[in-house]
Write an enzyme that holds these catalytic residues in place. Sequence first.
Site, mmCIF file in Angstrom:
data_model
loop_
_atom_site.group_PDB
_atom_site.id
_atom_site.type_symbol
_atom_site.label_atom_id
_atom_site.label_comp_id
_atom_site.label_asym_id
_atom_site.label_seq_id
_atom_site.Cartn_x
_atom_site.Cartn_y
_atom_site.Cartn_z
ATOM 1 N N CYS A 1 -5.351 -3.046 1.955
ATOM 2 C CA CYS A 1 -5.243 -3.136 3.422
ATOM 3 C C CYS A 1 -6.596 -3.307 4.124
ATOM 4 O O CYS A 1 -7.211 -4.356 4.013
ATOM 5 C CB CYS A 1 -4.492 -1.900 3.928
ATOM 6 N N LYS B 1 -0.832 -10.175 16.069
ATOM 7 C CA LYS B 1 -1.618 -9.762 14.907
ATOM 8 C C LYS B 1 -1.616 -10.780 13.766
ATOM 9 O O LYS B 1 -2.608 -10.886 13.027
ATOM 10 C CB LYS B 1 -1.093 -8.424 14.390
ATOM 11 N N ASP C 1 16.535 -1.845 32.232
ATOM 12 C CA ASP C 1 16.036 -1.141 31.047
ATOM 13 C C ASP C 1 17.185 -0.741 30.120
ATOM 14 O O ASP C 1 17.130 -0.970 28.909
ATOM 15 C CB ASP C 1 15.257 0.110 31.451
ATOM 16 N N LYS D 1 -9.177 2.562 -2.499
ATOM 17 C CA LYS D 1 -9.480 1.917 -1.217
ATOM 18 C C LYS D 1 -10.849 2.351 -0.703
ATOM 19 O O LYS D 1 -11.169 3.541 -0.701
ATOM 20 C CB LYS D 1 -8.389 2.312 -0.211
ATOM 21 N N GLU E 1 0.833 -1.208 0.000
ATOM 22 C CA GLU E 1 0.000 0.000 0.000
ATOM 23 C C GLU E 1 0.869 1.260 0.000
ATOM 24 O O GLU E 1 1.852 1.341 0.737
ATOM 25 C CB GLU E 1 -0.869 -0.021 1.265
#
Lengths: 540, 540
Positions: free
Chosen positions: A148, A180, A293, A112, A45
């Site tokens: 997308c 995801k 950290d 889109k 995209e």
Amino acid sequence: MTQSLTIALAQQNFLVGDIAGNAELIVKMAREAQSKGAELIVFSELALTGYPPEDLLLRPSLQTRIEAALNGIKAASAEIAIAVGYPWREQGRLYNCAGFFADGEMLGQYAKQHLPNYQVFDEERYFAAGDQACVIDWRGTRIALTVCEDIWHEGPVAQSAELGAELVLNLNASPFHMGKQPERMGLLSNHAQNHNLSLLYVNQVGGQDELVFDGASFAVAANGEAVLQMPAYEEALGLVTFADGTLTAATDSVVAHNDELASLYQALVLGVRDYVNKNRFKGVILGLSGGIDSALTLAIAADALGAERVKAVMMPFAYTSDMSKEDAAEQAKRMGVNYQSISIEAMYREFMAGLATEFDGLPVDTTEENLQSRCRGVLLMAISNKTGYMVLTTGNKSEMAVGYATLYGDMAGGYGALKDVYKTKVFALAEYRNTIEAVIPQRVIDRPPSAELAPDQVDEDSLPAYPVLDAILERYIERDMSAEAIISAGFLRDDVMRVLRLVDVNEYKRRQAPIGVRVTQRGFGRDRRYPVTNGWKAGV
Amino acid sequence: MTQSLTIALAQQNFLVGDIAGNAELIVKMAREAQSKGAELIVFSELALTGYPPEDLLLRPSLQTRIEAALNGIKAASAEIAIAVGYPWREQGRLYNCAGFFADGEMLGQYAKQHLPNYQVFDEERYFAAGDQACVIDWRGTRIALTVCEDIWHEGPVAQSAELGAELVLNLNASPFHMGKQPERMGLLSNHAQNHNLSLLYVNQVGGQDELVFDGASFAVAANGEAVLQMPAYEEALGLVTFADGTLTAATDSVVAHNDELASLYQALVLGVRDYVNKNRFKGVILGLSGGIDSALTLAIAADALGAERVKAVMMPFAYTSDMSKEDAAEQAKRMGVNYQSISIEAMYREFMAGLATEFDGLPVDTTEENLQSRCRGVLLMAISNKTGYMVLTTGNKSEMAVGYATLYGDMAGGYGALKDVYKTKVFALAEYRNTIEAVIPQRVIDRPPSAELAPDQVDEDSLPAYPVLDAILERYIERDMSAEAIISAGFLRDDVMRVLRLVDVNEYKRRQAPIGVRVTQRGFGRDRRYPVTNGWKAGV
């Protein structure tokens, strides 16, 4: 007669805004794909602008630049067909388009239909929505274009199927967040089975400011099975063959996201690498405190850029333990990074001398802690300015959430590797990294976290234990649960009210925080747009 | 029989997120309006949440809180009718609504049809659009509800007219920018004449983070004439009478925006005052350098908060001229603010000593200038942390644009009064302020601007003259002109290319800058969303 079509999926790392450069990359990859036998190559995209181009889309000369780039792509399509994404203005409206170019011509252009305007996405700020499918009959195959978000809805694939599509190209710019990939896979598999068609999911790869795009492009056959899985976090060219309605892989599949921690770690590495390299910094510098950290951040930095591009600085003060000094030096040695130690005692003392009149008679408070942190920030920034090494900040999401960080002190820097990683996950990632090679001294992982800004200080003096803190934060920030709902879920009222208040009142700090890699579904960036001036009180 | 209706326009300063508090204020003002003879009171857009509530609109408990607040408003409407704005969820969608409450009931509810999703506005992120007018027949008058952006389009007023509306209420949250009031007035006047109806324009007033709402509510009769103009930059209650189709004022009109500089100055004062007070800071502290930016900022701060809540600190170094020290002290004295001087020599020296090894053999560059600035930032932040006075930054828009500012140095602070004011306008505002009372020593205005970070330095050594710089910036930032277009307009190619490049590469600094008052149509904030990682090159 059986038609056979070889198609390349091009998973590339584009530079946002560099339209001419991206067009060159597209043409180069098209030639490479052709040399491997492909007749069609599919890009992601808005490949021409990179994603997300943000307000560059509002510049009037955008269209001129896109037209010039498309001329080059059209010419290249005389040799191999190219499907690619770009913004296109027509009758005063801008569309998020996918074009299909072959034989030197544009054969079809799709706009889109579903424009995401939530979380980090602002597409309705820029684009008008299309309202129809685009199916191209090319060399005997009916190919549909989608972009997308379209694939997350029923409409566009169903429309394409109605028009007889056998193969749906889905051009993506889909940022990574944990968990995801199975969602994407499930969606496409359903579409394939519902409509008896094959789909190619092509995603860009790379870091762009706070976003990391994981690539992990894949192809799904009409029976819903993934026939090709491409790698995550790197550029790749995959090949599939579509013959007589059947999609098969012509290159090897990999496991894209082999486990959650490994995937998360790679996302952080890629985010740091691309931010530093795309912005042309020589390398990075960070304050190495002996805590977890900065230890994990150092490992990420060295993995992203190579040890030779990383400088670590220990900046001790009266409250810095010997253990911290030893562990910082030890880790730097294990990783082979440049290491030095600069005490902040003298600068701190002179600031306090200059402030003596103003502070006369006032009690010691967090001001003195912040001052230590700011002396360190000034030192790192001076080295950064002098050397061209960018300061990498080391704060994690738990700290960013509750404001357990000093503006212009440990928050000073260009990019934060752990900005969207809760402290409990920082521990897990450190353990994970050490399973590959023990670069972080075990004592750094095992000791109780401390900012070492006051004598014998540990974080849990002023905050709930991190597993509790992170659980509360995740419910409030990522799930939007109210105080009462979190309390009902089994947390102490005092803890919940205190933590939520800290999150609310520290928005001003986050507003000035450096960008950092987003890896959850709600990072502190474009994702979470809270007012600083805010009278909302925690409650129902 | 002639119907006569007395209506109050309530121009209030709400606190974003404080739904219960805003509801209380609404009920209190309704009572006050009733005591002045009003039968209906009209508030602004999203009055219950304040505007803009941003992602607070995504919190699931929003609806619960709104319902509770509306119960109170319904009850109050037994005494006086109330038109008020609030978010409302229905069938899973959130709408930006205006409700009309009378006799203890809701008589009508309108959903905003035109949702702004440009510049600083993100309404499509939160709201679904309504699709119909809402006209209420109340006490013999046909009253239509509209919300803000609706009035900038033809549809909603035309729909209302078709349904027989005689009087259109337009609930606004319209932020100030220079030159906006005549536009608003022209729009409403056209609607009035086109449809032969009267309109009430009610705007909120006050600062909310980067936005300043100027109020300046007004009423337009069916002949297109403004019959009531309310003041800008303060809360106010205006009264009109609508009788037999004729709108007349029942309170006095004022000149809302008497001149551009005066109006701009008041906008800056209100922005600072509300940010400081709504966030409950004791006062503000700023670095007074002897230059014009800090001089004007000090004047704004003292006008916003009173001199007793303002501290000024001069922080001299080797390059600070005697003139600067004298002028800073003189201005502080004229304005009656707390003033002290703290040298940064000792801290600077110790930092350089600590960095001696790292800097060995490297030439002096801007690093040393940034270090001076950061020593000042650390001092101000220490005083801020110790005293609860917020640091006000002094940088102007020209500097923010080209990155002529030091991160964590002069950019350290909570809020910037001049962030959206070009340098040339800073001079004009200083002159303007001195026409009221000569608080800024004339020498501060007359001397050539200098950061005094190196010997005999003046800004125009490294930047084009400010009138040229500002003209280029305004064309690039606010008008989106390309480099070639600006050059064609008569500017030197070298100047243009250099300035545009500086704007582009300094996005990273602006991303970490404090919030500041927005007064143009493109401020550096929500308004201008540029990627930091950006390959766009100036050109066509």
